[in-house]
Design a protein around this motif. Sequence first.
Motif, short mmCIF file in Angstrom:
data_model
loop_
_atom_site.label_atom_id
_atom_site.label_comp_id
_atom_site.label_asym_id
_atom_site.label_seq_id
_atom_site.Cartn_x
_atom_site.Cartn_y
_atom_site.Cartn_z
N PHE A 1 -7.63 10.89 -1.14
CA PHE A 1 -8.49 10.51 -0.32
C PHE A 1 -7.83 10.76 1.09
O PHE A 1 -8.45 11.19 2.13
CB PHE A 1 -8.52 9.16 -0.07
N HIS A 2 -6.60 11.00 1.18
CA HIS A 2 -5.60 11.07 2.45
C HIS A 2 -5.88 12.03 3.63
O HIS A 2 -5.39 11.87 4.53
CB HIS A 2 -4.10 10.91 2.12
N ASP A 3 -6.45 13.20 3.14
CA ASP A 3 -6.72 14.37 4.20
C ASP A 3 -8.07 14.93 3.97
O ASP A 3 -8.00 16.33 4.12
CB ASP A 3 -5.44 15.25 4.19
N ASN B 1 -8.02 4.48 0.28
CA ASN B 1 -6.81 5.64 0.66
C ASN B 1 -5.68 4.82 0.92
O ASN B 1 -4.58 5.55 0.52
CB ASN B 1 -7.50 6.05 2.01
N LYS B 2 -5.60 3.48 1.08
CA LYS B 2 -4.45 2.83 1.43
C LYS B 2 -3.54 2.76 -0.09
O LYS B 2 -2.47 2.65 0.08
CB LYS B 2 -4.49 1.51 2.08
N HIS B 3 -4.41 2.82 -1.07
CA HIS B 3 -3.88 2.43 -2.49
C HIS B 3 -3.91 3.38 -3.56
O HIS B 3 -3.27 3.53 -4.55
CB HIS B 3 -4.55 1.15 -2.95
N TYR B 4 -4.64 4.66 -3.42
CA TYR B 4 -4.81 5.57 -4.24
C TYR B 4 -4.68 6.93 -3.58
O TYR B 4 -5.05 7.24 -2.44
CB TYR B 4 -6.11 5.47 -5.09
N ASP B 5 -4.73 8.01 -4.58
CA ASP B 5 -4.22 9.20 -4.04
C ASP B 5 -5.73 10.04 -3.99
O ASP B 5 -6.64 9.69 -4.36
CB ASP B 5 -3.47 10.18 -5.06
N ASP C 1 -0.78 16.46 -2.21
CA ASP C 1 0.38 15.75 -2.78
C ASP C 1 0.48 16.08 -4.37
O ASP C 1 -0.01 15.66 -5.02
CB ASP C 1 0.41 14.41 -2.48
N PHE D 1 -5.04 7.48 7.12
CA PHE D 1 -5.32 8.72 6.75
C PHE D 1 -4.34 9.73 7.25
O PHE D 1 -3.68 9.31 8.52
CB PHE D 1 -6.81 9.36 7.15
N ASP D 2 -4.22 10.86 6.61
CA ASP D 2 -2.64 11.59 7.08
C ASP D 2 -3.36 12.32 8.70
O ASP D 2 -2.48 12.39 9.42
CB ASP D 2 -2.69 12.97 6.24
N ASN D 3 -4.44 12.65 8.83
CA ASN D 3 -4.62 13.19 10.20
C ASN D 3 -4.33 12.03 11.43
O ASN D 3 -3.97 12.28 12.51
CB ASN D 3 -6.23 13.64 10.46
N ARG E 1 -0.29 8.51 -11.04
CA ARG E 1 -0.12 7.31 -10.26
C ARG E 1 -1.22 6.40 -10.19
O ARG E 1 -0.88 5.26 -10.17
CB ARG E 1 0.43 7.72 -8.94
N PRO F 1 0.85 -1.22 -0.02
CA PRO F 1 -0.10 -0.03 0.13
C PRO F 1 0.84 1.16 -0.05
O PRO F 1 1.99 1.29 0.40
CB PRO F 1 -0.82 -0.08 1.26
N LEU F 2 0.26 2.33 -0.43
CA LEU F 2 1.04 3.54 -0.60
C LEU F 2 0.91 4.24 0.87
O LEU F 2 1.87 4.96 1.26
CB LEU F 2 0.24 4.68 -1.24
N ARG F 3 -0.12 3.96 1.71
CA ARG F 3 0.10 4.44 3.21
C ARG F 3 -0.81 3.50 3.70
O ARG F 3 -1.90 2.98 3.30
CB ARG F 3 -0.50 5.93 3.08
N HIS F 4 -0.92 3.65 4.94
CA HIS F 4 -1.69 2.66 6.02
C HIS F 4 -2.99 3.31 6.52
O HIS F 4 -3.60 2.70 6.83
CB HIS F 4 -0.81 2.24 6.89
#
Lengths: 329, 517
Positions: free
Chosen positions: B161-163, B155-159, B489, A17-19, B501, A12-15
């Motif tokens: 969603f992250h914040d 969110n774990k795999h794609y851009d 990002d 959410f950023d917060n 990406r 995965p790109l990340r585990h």
Amino acid sequence: MEIDLRTVAIKPLRHTFDNIARRFGDKPASRYQEGTYDIQQTDIFHYRPMWEPELQLFDKRRTKVEMKDWYALKDPRQFYYGAWTIARSRQQEAADSCFEMIEDRGLVAMIPAELKQLALDVLVPMRHVEWGANMGNSYMAAYGYGTAITQPCIYHAMDHLAVAQYLTRIGLVLDGPEALDAAKDAWMTAALWQPMRRHVENVLVVQDWFEIFVAQNLVLEGLTYPLLYDYLDSEFSAKGGTAISMMTRFMTEWATETGKWVDAQIKVAAAESPENMVLISDWLKQYRAPVLEALIPISQRAFGDHAESVLAEVTAQFDARCAKLGLSV
Amino acid sequence: MDMHATKKKLGIKEKYAHMTRGLDWETSYQPMDKVFPQATFEGIKIHDWDKWEDPFRLTMDSYWKYQAEKERKLYAVLDAFAQNNGHLGLTDARYLNAIKLFLTGISPLEYVAHRGFAAAGRNFPGVGPRVACLMQSVDEMRHAQTQIHALSNYNKHYDGFHDFKHMLERVWYLSVPKSFFDDAFSAGPFEYMIAIGFSFEYVLTNLLFVPFMSGAAYNGDMATVTFGFSAQSDEARHMTLGLECIKFMLEQDPDNLPIVQKWIDKWAWRGVRVLTLVAMMMDYMLPKRVMSWKEAWEIYFEQNGGALFADLARYGITMPECLKQCSIDKEHIGHQAWATFYQYGGAAAFHTWMPSDDEMDWLSAKYPNTFDKYYRARFTHWRDEAEKGNRFYSNTLPMLCQVCQIPMLFTEPDDPTTICYRESDYDGEKYHTCSDGCKHIFDNEPQKYIQAWLPVHQIYQGNCFPEGTDPTVEGFDPLAKVLEWYHFDNGHDNLDFEGSRDQANFAAWRGMATKNT
Ligand SMILES: [Fe+2]
Ligand SMILES: [Fe+2]
């Protein structure tokens, strides 16, 4: 062709959410964390509320308590909606089967008359106190700050509605709809209930939400629940009123569980600063006195000659609990 | 001793009445207007709260029972979806952008709905509406969380969603849905019920949730389908609450009619403007289309909504004047919005692209009166340029409507080649709106709408840079700094889908599943 997607090992790109990552690092997070932290908006609001134009929609200034991070007030039960509702559905199933058994087997007929009357006099009018508790907790859920504490407040509000409904059901099982009318009359006019009603109404107009938390969730619940669902409950069981105990089982379990949550909030808020500690302790003193006063006639009805000693014991336990939370009693 | 077996069983309605109605009382140690301070300031007159008809009768124990069952099923599906790489079953990675819009623009508002209904559930003096509002309040918490949990795996795999919560408060287009809910919650409890309980839940839900959920179903997104499906029975309750609330107000006092009508007019238009984002999603963002926006509007509003207003006519309510314009707008808004997002694709937290020839043919067929005539040439030109390496990005900032906060992209109702501007004067300043509907709303409550935090104005005022930014340094790139402040990002969340990406990863991961390499 059926594609088997499971065979793919993906990094995965990340585990999370950023917060969440900013708070705990980028590692897999729990559903409680992702569904709770930072969900309430904090920074930018478009319009001042018409009902309180001097403040923002969500505003830290709705209480005198100050926290660097309101998300320090986490719920030890880690309740998000799913966890809460599944936990409660199990408890309601158990409670429901108690009521069913009592109704199916006519167990009410076996309750000694004076105990039945005691339950009608002391437990059934408490449904109005529960309704007040629901209102206090919905206020906190609406106007409190930070999802960590406001989220359990809405669950707590709904729990109190449920307790009010269990008490209603007890009235219906013991005596039918007339029991509810009699309890309401007593609540409105009987001397026994006036100090309590006055206190509940006074809390309904408090504006500082954390003050309500102290008055309602710590003090009022902290004193009445042990008195009614512990001491009075033992009384019922000992004297042949097990059926009544069976019908209050939800409340007994619930008070133990939610007490841990209330303690965690008070402890963390009081430990945050000497100012918070003094403020919360002052509220504790301010609300402890009228609740104890309101409980005197109720204890007398419930425990007769032992009223004073029972209330003293409950008070001593409550004071010890508050001292453990870092408050001065 | 009386034998309870002989007692008559209570009916459901009677039993529910006991479980709720008797709980409250007329306070006497404190005055009622201090206990319920928000009950009267909006001018709505209620004479008898007991006349409230419960739209549904759920005691807490049955509520828990039903909801827990739904939660167990929902989370089982979400777990399986995550474990089995369910995201690779999507039709195409372009689809992800629709749910990015959903998570950033809608889910945090479910949360605000939760807080707003908690407030309404505290503030109404009647037990019936209070309990119904509180149930909706916990339901909305459920919706916020099940959506976050369902989309957590994406969110774990794609851009993009992250914040989402940070972005909701700042990003220019997200102020459209955010200001809608801020507007509702900052109003009194009765207006809130019209805004969310009635306009949003009753009139618009079918045009918001149904398109997203069927879009998900058509495009292989089982996670979204599942939370959507699971929320349906909640929504059914919410809709009946909204309708009951409006009828109750109208039945209580004839003086309530003009106030309610004004709110219906306002919130219908506020809602319609938010739906612009849905129109664009349906017409452009779904790789496998469900139906066009125009068709959705015709089925869910012109046919079904018409029946609703016919029903309310007996109370004296008329269909909001502004909605008539929607039958013209339905031919344009999806294209106009997508064209705007394409141009500002550098500053959006999702990817944009121009439709393929096939997709343009679909648009021509669905929009025979407008697509070829007004949009196809421009879109083809942009696509050709992009293929030559000249992907067009606008580097100016659009002017926003003071009310709905959408860029000025809508055209005059009688001339689809002229952008529609309306202007109002207030307190010596000029304010711009996108339409007669928005101008009308502004003119009714200028003191409210001049407060709007307009993202573009704020950028110009220098309020949207990270702390410590020095705009006077040489080579200062304001857009890059704004994106940093948005927590974008840059290069991954934004820009064209082609070369993104998301596109590359999705193709690579699916390749691993389908090829022996
Ligand atoms: Fe919802
Ligand atoms: Fe507008």
